[in-house]
Design an enzyme around this catalytic site. Sequence first.
Site, PDB file in Angstrom:
ATOM      1  N   TYR A 153       0.795  -0.982   0.067  1.00  0.00           N
ATOM      2  CA  TYR A 153       0.280   0.009   0.465  1.00  0.00           C
ATOM      3  C   TYR A 153       0.975   1.123   0.279  1.00  0.00           C
ATOM      4  CZ  TYR A 153      -3.248   3.346   1.455  1.00  0.00           C
ATOM      5  OH  TYR A 153      -3.890   4.458   0.930  1.00  0.00           O
ATOM      6  N   GLY A 184      -3.446  12.193   6.192  1.00  0.00           N
ATOM      7  CA  GLY A 184      -3.325  10.854   7.182  1.00  0.00           C
ATOM      8  C   GLY A 184      -4.237  10.227   7.173  1.00  0.00           C
ATOM      9  N   THR A 188     -13.326   6.917   6.476  1.00  0.00           N
ATOM     10  CA  THR A 188     -14.857   6.674   6.189  1.00  0.00           C
ATOM     11  C   THR A 188     -13.794   5.422   5.075  1.00  0.00           C
ATOM     12  OG1 THR A 188     -12.226   6.015   4.398  1.00  0.00           O
ATOM     13  CG2 THR A 188     -13.615   8.568   4.265  1.00  0.00           C
ATOM     14  N   PHE A 190     -12.829   3.084   4.289  1.00  0.00           N
ATOM     15  CA  PHE A 190     -11.216   2.886   3.933  1.00  0.00           C
ATOM     16  C   PHE A 190     -10.550   1.713   4.814  1.00  0.00           C
ATOM     17  CE2 PHE A 190      -6.585   3.196   4.696  1.00  0.00           C
ATOM     18  CZ  PHE A 190      -6.073   3.385   3.435  1.00  0.00           C
TER      19      PHE A 190
HETATM   20  P1  NDP Z   1     -13.438   4.417   0.592  1.00  0.00           P
HETATM   21  O1  NDP Z   1     -12.931   3.097   1.103  1.00  0.00           O
HETATM   22  O2  NDP Z   1     -14.730   5.667   1.575  1.00  0.00           O
HETATM   23  O3  NDP Z   1     -13.513   5.125  -0.728  1.00  0.00           O
HETATM   24  C1  NDP Z   1     -12.941   4.842  -1.766  1.00  0.00           C
HETATM   25  C2  NDP Z   1     -13.708   5.035  -3.192  1.00  0.00           C
HETATM   26  O4  NDP Z   1     -12.677   4.851  -3.945  1.00  0.00           O
HETATM   27  C3  NDP Z   1     -15.252   4.728  -2.863  1.00  0.00           C
HETATM   28  O5  NDP Z   1     -15.870   5.357  -3.575  1.00  0.00           O
HETATM   29  C4  NDP Z   1     -14.731   3.270  -4.503  1.00  0.00           C
HETATM   30  O6  NDP Z   1     -15.885   3.008  -4.869  1.00  0.00           O
HETATM   31  C5  NDP Z   1     -13.475   3.298  -4.752  1.00  0.00           C
HETATM   32  N1  NDP Z   1     -12.719   2.460  -5.603  1.00  0.00           N
HETATM   33  C6  NDP Z   1     -12.273   1.538  -4.909  1.00  0.00           C
HETATM   34  N2  NDP Z   1     -12.021   0.878  -5.798  1.00  0.00           N
HETATM   35  C7  NDP Z   1     -12.628   0.789  -7.266  1.00  0.00           C
HETATM   36  C8  NDP Z   1     -12.184   0.380  -8.444  1.00  0.00           C
HETATM   37  N3  NDP Z   1     -11.849  -0.934  -8.640  1.00  0.00           N
HETATM   38  N4  NDP Z   1     -12.559   1.643  -9.602  1.00  0.00           N
HETATM   39  C9  NDP Z   1     -13.537   2.214  -9.289  1.00  0.00           C
HETATM   40  N5  NDP Z   1     -13.146   3.027  -7.407  1.00  0.00           N
HETATM   41  C10 NDP Z   1     -13.036   2.405  -7.409  1.00  0.00           C
HETATM   42  O7  NDP Z   1     -11.876   5.553   1.022  1.00  0.00           O
HETATM   43  P2  NDP Z   1     -11.650   6.496   1.110  1.00  0.00           P
HETATM   44  O8  NDP Z   1     -12.577   7.857   0.825  1.00  0.00           O
HETATM   45  O9  NDP Z   1     -10.901   6.624   2.490  1.00  0.00           O
HETATM   46  O10 NDP Z   1      -9.728   6.959  -0.217  1.00  0.00           O
HETATM   47  C11 NDP Z   1     -10.112   7.190  -0.981  1.00  0.00           C
HETATM   48  C12 NDP Z   1      -8.531   7.576  -1.175  1.00  0.00           C
HETATM   49  O11 NDP Z   1      -7.973   8.467  -0.526  1.00  0.00           O
HETATM   50  C13 NDP Z   1      -7.886   6.763  -1.714  1.00  0.00           C
HETATM   51  O12 NDP Z   1      -6.789   6.712  -2.701  1.00  0.00           O
HETATM   52  C14 NDP Z   1      -7.453   5.974  -0.552  1.00  0.00           C
HETATM   53  O13 NDP Z   1      -6.188   5.171  -0.851  1.00  0.00           O
HETATM   54  C15 NDP Z   1      -6.718   8.156  -0.357  1.00  0.00           C
HETATM   55  N6  NDP Z   1      -5.839   7.842   1.821  1.00  0.00           N
HETATM   56  C16 NDP Z   1      -7.119   7.747   2.262  1.00  0.00           C
HETATM   57  C17 NDP Z   1      -7.159   7.943   3.966  1.00  0.00           C
HETATM   58  C18 NDP Z   1      -7.423   7.243   4.715  1.00  0.00           C
HETATM   59  O14 NDP Z   1      -6.790   7.061   6.013  1.00  0.00           O
HETATM   60  N7  NDP Z   1      -8.706   7.045   4.845  1.00  0.00           N
HETATM   61  C19 NDP Z   1      -5.732   8.730   4.076  1.00  0.00           C
HETATM   62  C20 NDP Z   1      -5.616   8.388   3.005  1.00  0.00           C
HETATM   63  C21 NDP Z   1      -5.030   8.407   1.971  1.00  0.00           C
HETATM   64  P3  NDP Z   1     -16.393   1.908  -5.060  1.00  0.00           P
HETATM   65  O15 NDP Z   1     -15.923   1.131  -3.908  1.00  0.00           O
HETATM   66  O16 NDP Z   1     -17.688   2.018  -5.770  1.00  0.00           O
HETATM   67  O17 NDP Z   1     -15.965   1.062  -6.983  1.00  0.00           O
HETATM   68  C1  8X3 Z   2      -4.355   5.499   4.321  1.00  0.00           C
HETATM   69  C2  8X3 Z   2      -3.720   6.073   5.718  1.00  0.00           C
HETATM   70  O1  8X3 Z   2      -1.867   5.722   7.935  1.00  0.00           O
HETATM   71  O2  8X3 Z   2      -3.786   3.933   6.626  1.00  0.00           O
HETATM   72  O3  8X3 Z   2      -4.063   6.501   3.603  1.00  0.00           O
HETATM   73  O4  8X3 Z   2      -2.086   4.061   5.352  1.00  0.00           O
HETATM   74  S1  8X3 Z   2      -3.149   5.135   6.164  1.00  0.00           S
END
Ligand code: NDP
Ligand code: 8X3
Length: 257
Positions: A153, A184, A188, A190
């Site tokens: 990741y 960070g 969500t 996630f």
């Molecule tokens: P969520 O799981 O809440 O949202 C992720 C989104 O990505 C969903 O809308 C999902 O839609 C979409 N997605 C995932 N896989 C696919 C796919 N194969 N095709 C199309 N859409 C896809 O997570 P977050 O909002 O937290 O994450 C958003 C971004 O932020 C990511 O890139 C994550 O790595 C990054 N991030 C998150 C952090 C955190 O702590 N939450 C911190 C730092 C970065 P669906 O499932 O409907 O396809």
């Molecule tokens: C998402 C934040 O710290 O889980 O990118 O990797 S962490």
Amino acid sequence: MKKTALITGASAGIGKATAAKLAQNGFDIIITGRRERLLRDLGEKLTSQFNVKVLELPFDIRDQAEVFKQIKELPDNWKQIDVLVNNAGLAAGLDKFQDADIDDWETMIDTNVKGLLYISKAVIPLMIKRKRGHIVNISSTAGKEVYFKGNVYCGTKHAVDAINKAMRIDLLEEGIKVTSVSPGLVETEFSLVRFKGDREKAGIPYAGIEPLTGEDVADVIWFALNRPDHVNINEIIVTPKAQANSIYFNREQVIRE
Ligand code: NDP
Ligand code: 8X3
């Protein structure tokens, strides 16, 4: 003049909050993700709440042919994309390198890196034609420091960071801005996705701290987008108050307050 934004991964979390923020600020929005029902619900809500146009495009960003088809087949009035937010992404698993599941690695690389490349490659020619546009790549603190069991990741987010820098250089002469936002811990879906639906494990990263919300990150994205035309924000790192970087947390903050 009315502007249009395409946000990947808008069915949940940061992408959903960003879609709402941009709609609130008058953007017409293209929202993408795999879960069609969620996109339709969000589309209806934003249209009625903010009187903007919303186009829902359900597709899997890992499918190269589908990504290019969806962008090629956009109706003409949706082809003037001013803003691309490359947000769709996920973590799958949290295991030592030697124990990790190769399928999880494939999923993360295909989504976080290759998916981001496909959609960018499909949308950028539309921006080049107009000599304007702004791409926001959602990286992570995991793209700044590697943490225990974060291996692939973290690797994908380091790749997003490098691609972000490379895009900024290559698109300089085209008048296209490129920004990365590296959050960070954000609460969500996630963590639930990372731990494959295990709610107990999914809660552990947020224990004892007040995490960011999707809306907190959407505010930061909006700050970067809302600068004067001559200003480009190259990178932003945003964490909860109780997080210093990928590794150091003050997990007692919530308990003490
Ligand atoms: P969520 O799981 O809440 O949202 C992720 C989104 O990505 C969903 O809308 C999902 O839609 C979409 N997605 C995932 N896989 C696919 C796919 N194969 N095709 C199309 N859409 C896809 O997570 P977050 O909002 O937290 O994450 C958003 C971004 O932020 C990511 O890139 C994550 O790595 C990054 N991030 C998150 C952090 C955190 O702590 N939450 C911190 C730092 C970065 P669906 O499932 O409907 O396809
Ligand atoms: C998402 C934040 O710290 O889980 O990118 O990797 S962490």
